[in-house]
Design an enzyme around this catalytic site. Structure first.
Site, PDB file in Angstrom:
ATOM      1  N   HIS A 176      -8.067  -5.079  -1.372  1.00  0.00           N
ATOM      2  CA  HIS A 176      -6.622  -4.339  -0.979  1.00  0.00           C
ATOM      3  C   HIS A 176      -6.073  -5.531  -0.047  1.00  0.00           C
ATOM      4  O   HIS A 176      -4.758  -5.645  -0.041  1.00  0.00           O
ATOM      5  CB  HIS A 176      -7.116  -3.374  -0.094  1.00  0.00           C
ATOM      6  CG  HIS A 176      -5.657  -2.460   0.184  1.00  0.00           C
ATOM      7  ND1 HIS A 176      -5.071  -1.766  -0.867  1.00  0.00           N
ATOM      8  CD2 HIS A 176      -5.313  -1.959   1.439  1.00  0.00           C
ATOM      9  CE1 HIS A 176      -4.218  -1.105  -0.175  1.00  0.00           C
ATOM     10  NE2 HIS A 176      -3.993  -1.141   1.007  1.00  0.00           N
ATOM     11  N   ASP A 197      -9.931  -3.442  -5.490  1.00  0.00           N
ATOM     12  CA  ASP A 197      -9.241  -2.638  -4.430  1.00  0.00           C
ATOM     13  C   ASP A 197      -9.700  -1.198  -4.441  1.00  0.00           C
ATOM     14  O   ASP A 197      -9.439  -0.334  -5.252  1.00  0.00           O
ATOM     15  CB  ASP A 197      -7.700  -2.743  -4.698  1.00  0.00           C
ATOM     16  CG  ASP A 197      -7.011  -2.268  -3.392  1.00  0.00           C
ATOM     17  OD1 ASP A 197      -7.758  -1.413  -2.442  1.00  0.00           O
ATOM     18  OD2 ASP A 197      -5.988  -2.498  -3.341  1.00  0.00           O
ATOM     19  N   SER A 207       0.803  -1.202  -0.040  1.00  0.00           N
ATOM     20  CA  SER A 207      -0.187  -0.056  -0.023  1.00  0.00           C
ATOM     21  C   SER A 207       0.661   1.159  -0.039  1.00  0.00           C
ATOM     22  O   SER A 207       1.718   1.279  -0.996  1.00  0.00           O
ATOM     23  CB  SER A 207      -1.122   0.115   1.329  1.00  0.00           C
ATOM     24  OG  SER A 207      -2.102   1.068   1.014  1.00  0.00           O
TER      25      SER A 207
END
Length: 722
Positions: free
Chosen positions: A691, A656, A570
């Site tokens: 995600h 995501d 991320s």
């Protein structure tokens, strides 16, 4: 709503396909050939600056709908992602036995019929357990004094026939008659909330749609409050309705796209609190629990750069805040009837370098968790003000306050682990200071703590700051530069990297690897000031700290240049992209998991879920030229250029909402023709997840095994042996 003021002009209407030089890619008569992404140059003019994006076409114009239904992805994007997945699988085919072996190892370290320590609440105790072989948990309760178990939810049955299913929140009502749960069935974090009548076993009609997963019951159990997720994936409204069905009422509508919102109850159940915040500013609004249909009241109006969160302690408000220059936060108290800042009185004063992370309230005690020097501690305070510490004496560890599950108790719960020590869960009597070990994480395949060494180093940064680095290795792994090393980092949003236990890492460490965590600026590992030292116009400190950690490990013979694999996810994936550009010579491989790498484009697109809320973190490149220039100077996608990059693996999820699939896709498309090293650039897109990757506990292990196999493959230059 802020709107992007940007002129887009297409420099070429037809696609120009560039064939990369053969010398730049692994070749051979049977070597898989990578997909070649077409280029459609788009010139973007912004604040008098111009940049060209060859791969903007990868962003689906209908991305909002794709998040809710991934089958709607446009054909050419799906075709390209499918080709990328096939290329990666072909390139890494030789690692399949290793992946299977590591998956078996990781699964063997899981107690498959595991369960959580029951949390007592009134006449019941609630817990989560797994059956052997199940991917998903069962949510259960049983009478506190003994009796038959009631299964409140079998998440395996809920997941049947679905490619993805995850329970993000689950809770019983205060009167113990109802059980609510929020399911994400796409990986897009768009949830449906169900309410179940426990006595009958029936799920009530009219499930709540388009929710964030955040919800709470009113203290009288008659109402349910939840957070709405809008078409752009943002939390924007709080709604309320009778819990068993009825008319929905708007409780709160947040006008600022840059704020996150949520709803919950205070520890003593006297208030419902709406929390509103971004990365630097917050506000709370409260509703008396006795009148849950009342209008919310502002506790203290929001002020830019002031944060606070509020709880209620029976007869007063207790508030954690950074007001009055309390950089690492302090705790104040205020009267129930007048909780505004003018009435705040210090309860726990500010101490620089000691970051107060959170607190938990019970009838007569306040427990707080603090962080300093990349470790944590727990402090217990009684109503008279007497304090004592739950302390641990190890070089690196994670001590986490789980808190009490009911208000009228003298017991709290905490967990302890370290890189070598599996998690231990304790109940702690805050009055007598007696602790009771309730559970030790079992490693069925075996684990001897004495076989491992945990160390803490401090790497000097270029400006003199010392960056903590936590190390885990087998005691017989040499410290002479010969061992491969995986260096993990994050460094954003004030999120620390705990020096905790992960059974999965042992699949590397037991193979002679050293596992290292760099506690870099941008996280709060050394306090909130550690976070403030690497954001906006100082963000590059995150990247240089990570590089300093690697260089210090090399100097101390824990690693050798070019024998390190860097990993982050991320915002940590942005870190990976940045250090990949800045010092490619240090790494044998770089693993960017759901990497936030297309920074300038993403932070200029106000339709994306996290863009306005994250301007305080990164800056606003739409209105601020200095922010644009600084952001562009490190944006990993924009700074790709011809150089000898290491082997790269980028991963992502099609649904995501946080780091959209096209960021890793575009990054790989730009990196592959740029690299001069001949090392592979690979992309792995989970077409059925978001995600967090796969939802099932075993499916997730396969993803970890895949990434670790890539790390070993990168060190061994496995593509040369194909």
């Amino acid at each position: 709503m802020n709107r992007r003021e940007m002129i887009l002009s297409t420099a070429m209407t037809a696609a120009a396909v560039a064939t990369p030089a053969l010398a730049r890619h692994p070749t051979g008569p049977s070597m898989p050939q990578p997909p070649v992404a077409k280029k459609i140059p788009v010139v973007i003019e912004q604040l008098g600056r111009t940049r060209t994006d060859d791969y903007q076409w990868m962003k689906d114009d209908n991305w909002q709908a794709v998040l809710r239904d991934p089958t709607l992805i446009k054909g050419e994007v799906k075709e390209h992602l499918t080709a990328e997945n096939a290329y990666r699988e072909a390139m890494m085919a030789s690692t399949l036995p290793l992946q299977e072996t590591m998956f078996a190892e990781m699964r063997g370290r899981i107690k498959e019929d595991d369960s959580s320590v029951p949390a007592p609440d009134g006449p019941w105790e609630y817990y989560v357990r797994y059956n052997t072989g199940d991917q998903h948990p069962l949510y259960c309760r049983k009478p506190r004094d003994g009796g038959a178990e009631t299964v409140l939810l079998d998440a395996n049955k809920l997941a049947e026939g679905k490619a993805y299913s995850e329970i993000s929140a689950a809770s019983h009502s205060p009167d113990h008659a109802l059980f609510a749960y929020a399911e994400d069935a796409q990986g897009s974090e768009v949830h449906k909330i169900y309410v179940k009548d426990i006595a009958s076993g029936d799920v009530l009609p009219s499930a709540i749609e388009s929710a964030t997963g955040d919800f709470t019951f009113s203290p009288d159990s008659q109402w349910i409050f939840w957070t709405n997720r809008d078409d752009n994936g943002r939390p924007d409204k709080i709604f309320r309705r009778p819990v068993r069905g009825g008319e929905t009422t708007l409780v709160y509508d947040e006008a600022d796209d840059g704020m996150f919102i949520g709803v919950g109850r205070t520890s003593d159940d006297k208030f419902i609190v709406i929390g509103i915040q971004n990365q630097e500013t917050s506000e709370a609004r409260y509703i008396p629990g006795a009148t849950p249909t009342a209008e919310p009241v502002v506790l203290e109006p929001r002020v830019v750069a002031t944060r606070y969160d509020a709880d209620h302690w029976g007869d007063r408000w207790v508030i954690r805040t950074n007001a009055d220059d309390a950089v690492d936060f302090k705790i104040v108290e205020a009267p129930t009837a007048s909780p505004a800042k003018a009435n705040w009185k210090d309860l726990v004063a500010h101490t620089p370098g000691r970051f107060i992370e959170g607190l938990d309230l019970t009838k007569d005690h306040l427990a707080r968790q603090e962080r300093a020097d990349a470790n944590t501690r727990i402090i217990i305070r009684d109503r008279a003000g007497a304090e004592h510490e739950i302390a641990v004496n190890e070089p690196a560890f994670a001590l986490s306050l789980a808190g009490a599950s009911e208000f009228n108790t003298v017991k709290t719960r905490y967990a302890y682990n370290s890189p070598s020590t599996p998690t231990q869960t304790f109940d702690y009597d805050m009055a007598t200071r007696e602790r009771t070990l309730r559970k030790t994480q079992e490693i069925p395949s075996g684990h001897n703590i004495a076989d491992y060494v945990v160390e803490r180093l401090n790497a000097p940064a270029s400006d003199g700051q010392l960056v903590p680095v936590t190390l885990l290795r087998c005691k017989d792994t040499p410290v002479d530069g010969s061992a491969p090393l995986l260096l993990y980092g994050y460094g954003s949003y004030g999120i620390p990297m705990p020096a905790g236990f992960s059974a999965n890492r042992l699949s590397l460490v037991n193979r002679g690897w050293i596992y290292a965590i760099a506690h870099i600026r941008g996280g709060s590992d050394k306090g909130w000031g550690w976070f403030l030292g690497a954001r906006r116009m100082t963000k590059k400190n995150t990247f240089t700290d990570f590089i300093a950690a690697a260089e210090h490990l090399i100097d101390r013979k824990y690693a050798a240049s070019g024998n390190i694999v860097a990993q982050g996810g991320s915002a940590g994936g942005m870190l990976m992209g940045a250090v990949n550009n800045m010092r490619p010579d240090l790494w044998a491989g770089v693993i960017g998991q759901v990497p936030f790498v297309d920074v300038i484009n993403t932070m200029s697109d106000t339709s994306l879920p996290l863009t306005p809320p994250e301007w305080p973190e990164w800056g606003n490149p739409i209105e601020d030229a200095a922010a644009y220039d600084y952001m562009y100077s490190y944006s990993p996608y924009d700074q790709v250029e011809a150089k000898a990059y290491p082997a790269v693996l980028a991963t992502g999820g099609l649904s995501d909402p946080r780091v959209t699939y096209w960021e890793p896709e575009k990054w790989v498309a730009k990196l592959r023709p740029a690299t001069t090293s001949g090392k592979p650039v690979l992309l792995k897109i989970n077409m059925e997840a978001g995600h967090g990757g796969a939802a099932g506990r075993f499916d997730y292990l396969k993803e970890v095994a895949h990434d670790y196999a890539f790390a070993i493959w990168a060190i061994d230059k496995g593509w040369e042996k194909a």
